[in-house]
Design an enzyme around this catalytic site. Structure first.
Site, PDB file in Angstrom:
ATOM      1  N   CYS A   1       0.845  -1.196   0.000  1.00  0.00           N
ATOM      2  CA  CYS A   1       0.000   0.000   0.000  1.00  0.00           C
ATOM      3  C   CYS A   1       0.888   1.257   0.000  1.00  0.00           C
ATOM      4  O   CYS A   1       1.590   1.519  -0.958  1.00  0.00           O
ATOM      5  CB  CYS A   1      -0.961  -0.047   1.185  1.00  0.00           C
TER       6      CYS A   1
ATOM      7  N   HIS B   1      -7.952  -4.224  -2.849  1.00  0.00           N
ATOM      8  CA  HIS B   1      -6.763  -3.642  -2.232  1.00  0.00           C
ATOM      9  C   HIS B   1      -6.389  -4.482  -1.008  1.00  0.00           C
ATOM     10  O   HIS B   1      -7.227  -5.107  -0.373  1.00  0.00           O
ATOM     11  CB  HIS B   1      -7.057  -2.205  -1.805  1.00  0.00           C
TER      12      HIS B   1
ATOM     13  N   ASP C   1      -9.381  -3.204  -6.931  1.00  0.00           N
ATOM     14  CA  ASP C   1      -8.872  -2.207  -5.982  1.00  0.00           C
ATOM     15  C   ASP C   1      -9.549  -0.879  -6.294  1.00  0.00           C
ATOM     16  O   ASP C   1      -9.258  -0.245  -7.310  1.00  0.00           O
ATOM     17  CB  ASP C   1      -7.351  -2.093  -6.129  1.00  0.00           C
TER      18      ASP C   1
END
Length: 277
Positions: free
Chosen positions: A157, A246, A214
């Site tokens: 991330c 995600h 995502d």
């Protein structure tokens, strides 16, 4: 709200979080637990320009000249999941280090709301992060038996974006794997560049692992990144898992997708080996 620590007189005294991120409770039942048997694992202090920062490192208990892996945190800090990832690497013969890269701005591990965490992370300058990672590599070589010629990086991330940027900053990196890191964005004083801005000049081979579902990283930006990488000499690649959201690697969160996570880990290890780490 956390008090800001002035950079001029900065010495990080907080301890690394031993649990999972408060902001993503409850924790999934699918959590991977990697023990420290046969390892040296735990908190260390990394000397940096303005003091020290805490980090978590794991390495085999015996031997030396270990290949180095920098493990870059999500926005939730160096909590148990990130620490477990370092132990997974160490069990495979790597020296893995996860430095706390937000600590000057605040200790996000003690916050229970994503709305409290985001403003702290937004204050973290890329230049500070890249400098701290340089210092971490230096420490790994001088103090932890790491091999400077076998350096890799992976991040998740927020750390996925940093993985791309650090590979551009430090061409001595042999390989990187970026897990669903943001690729495009508006330049600011603190975050002047995004991966797409450095893609064409990249020389370090990066494997990008992204989710087709995502909602925070549109697929058109992934395709833009692929196009920019075509003009680089890095031989970087991007894999998209069509049904993955995600944070599909984060086994402590509901976003975890076991099949895609395991495939991504397998690809990461092959990528490192393929590129000499």
């Amino acid at each position: 709200m956390m008090k800001e620590i002035t950079r001029r007189k900065f010495i990080a005294t907080s301890t690394l979080a031993t649990g999972f991120a408060l902001a993503v409770q409850p924790i999934s039942a699918q959590v991977t637990a990697t023990d420290a048997k046969g390892l040296v694992a735990g908190a260390v202090k990394i000397p940096v320009k303005d003091g020290e920062i805490p980090a978590y490192r794991a390495a085999p208990a015996t031997g030396e000249n270990f290949p180095i892996v920098l493990v870059i945190q999500e926005i939730f800090g160096v909590h148990e999941h990130i620490q477990d990832v370092t132990r997974r690497f160490a069990q495979l013969g790597y020296l893995a280090i996860a430095p706390e890269l937000f600590i000057r701005q605040g200790d996000v591990t003690k916050l229970s709301s994503i709305d409290e965490i985001r403003p702290i992370v937004a204050k973290v300058p890329d230049a500070q992060v890249l400098s701290d990672l340089d210092a971490t590599v230096k420490w790994a070589v001088k103090s932890a038996k790491g091999n400077a010629n076998k350096l890799a990086i992976t991040g998740f991330c927020w750390g996925g974006r940093i993985t791309w940027l650090y590979a551009a900053h430090n061409p001595k990196v042999k390989a990187g794997v970026a897990w669903y890191g943001r690729l495009v964005g508006d330049a600011t004083e603190l975050q002047p560049k995004y991966p797409i801005d450095i893609a064409s000049a990249l020389t370090v081979p990066i494997l990008g692992l992204y989710g087709g579902k995502d909602t925070g990283i549109p697929l058109d930006t992934v395709e833009q990144m692929r196009d920019h990488l075509k003009s680089s000499s890095s031989k970087s690649e991007i894999i998209v898992y069509p049904d993955a959201p995600h944070a599909f690697f984060a086994d402590y969160r509901p976003s975890y997708r076991e099949k895609d996570a395991k495939d991504g880990w397998k690809r990461l290890l092959a990528w490192f080996k393929q590129n000499g780490v």
